[in-house]
Design a protein around this motif. Structure first.
Motif, PDB file in Angstrom:
ATOM      1  N   THR A   1       0.854  -1.184   0.000  1.00  0.00           N
ATOM      2  CA  THR A   1       0.000   0.000   0.000  1.00  0.00           C
ATOM      3  C   THR A   1       0.888   1.231   0.000  1.00  0.00           C
ATOM      4  O   THR A   1       1.995   1.223   0.504  1.00  0.00           O
TER       5      THR A   1
ATOM      6  N   ASN B   1       0.799   7.542   2.448  1.00  0.00           N
ATOM      7  CA  ASN B   1      -0.347   7.698   3.339  1.00  0.00           C
ATOM      8  C   ASN B   1       0.032   7.541   4.810  1.00  0.00           C
ATOM      9  O   ASN B   1      -0.730   7.879   5.694  1.00  0.00           O
TER      10      ASN B   1
ATOM     11  N   SER C   1      -5.682   3.816   6.231  1.00  0.00           N
ATOM     12  CA  SER C   1      -4.586   2.991   5.747  1.00  0.00           C
ATOM     13  C   SER C   1      -4.766   1.544   6.203  1.00  0.00           C
ATOM     14  O   SER C   1      -4.390   0.615   5.505  1.00  0.00           O
TER      15      SER C   1
ATOM     16  N   LYS D   1      -7.290   0.109   3.825  1.00  0.00           N
ATOM     17  CA  LYS D   1      -6.632  -0.012   2.530  1.00  0.00           C
ATOM     18  C   LYS D   1      -5.782  -1.266   2.485  1.00  0.00           C
ATOM     19  O   LYS D   1      -5.768  -2.003   1.513  1.00  0.00           O
TER      20      LYS D   1
END
Ligand SMILES: [Zn+2]
Length: 117
Positions: free
Chosen positions: A37, A41, A59, A62
């Protein structure tokens, strides 16, 4: 059994998953099988505590989504490998044939209905 038909379905799903993945994660340049990922972020040094919580939450979800897609992608890839090997549609647990209607629902299924649980 029409292998070509299922191969197309698998390829199509693989393309879609990779498209989706590339939006939320990036491929590890050293290991194309590994997706990560977006690390940007995680850069939360300057944000206020409320925002930080949001970013953490976002996050985390995600990452969960990324993991799910990656798992599915691996199933698809392994099914495509089986097509190459000529073992596609054979149940991994019993060596029996996987029902066509099951493959219709999930072309990456690795077991027949009976051995699914
Ligand atoms: Zn079986």
């Amino acid at each position: 059994m029409n292998i070509e038909y299922f191969k197309n379905k698998l390829e199509e799903e693989k393309t879609n998953l990779e498209k989706h993945l590339s939006r939320i994660a990036r491929q590890n340049p050293k290991d194309p099988e590994d997706w990560q990922t977006n690390p940007e972020n995680l850069n939360i040094m300057n944000s206020d505590p409320n925002e930080q919580a949001d970013v953490f939450e976002e996050s985390a979800s995600k990452e969960a989504v990324e993991k799910e897609i990656e798992d599915r992608l691996n199933e698809i890839k392994s099914a495509l490998r089986k097509i190459e090997d000529g073992t596609y549609g054979i149940c991994e647990k019993g060596g029996c044939k996987i029902e066509k209607k099951r493959l219709e629902v999930n072309p990456a299924a690795t077991t027949c209905i009976e051995h699914a649980h």
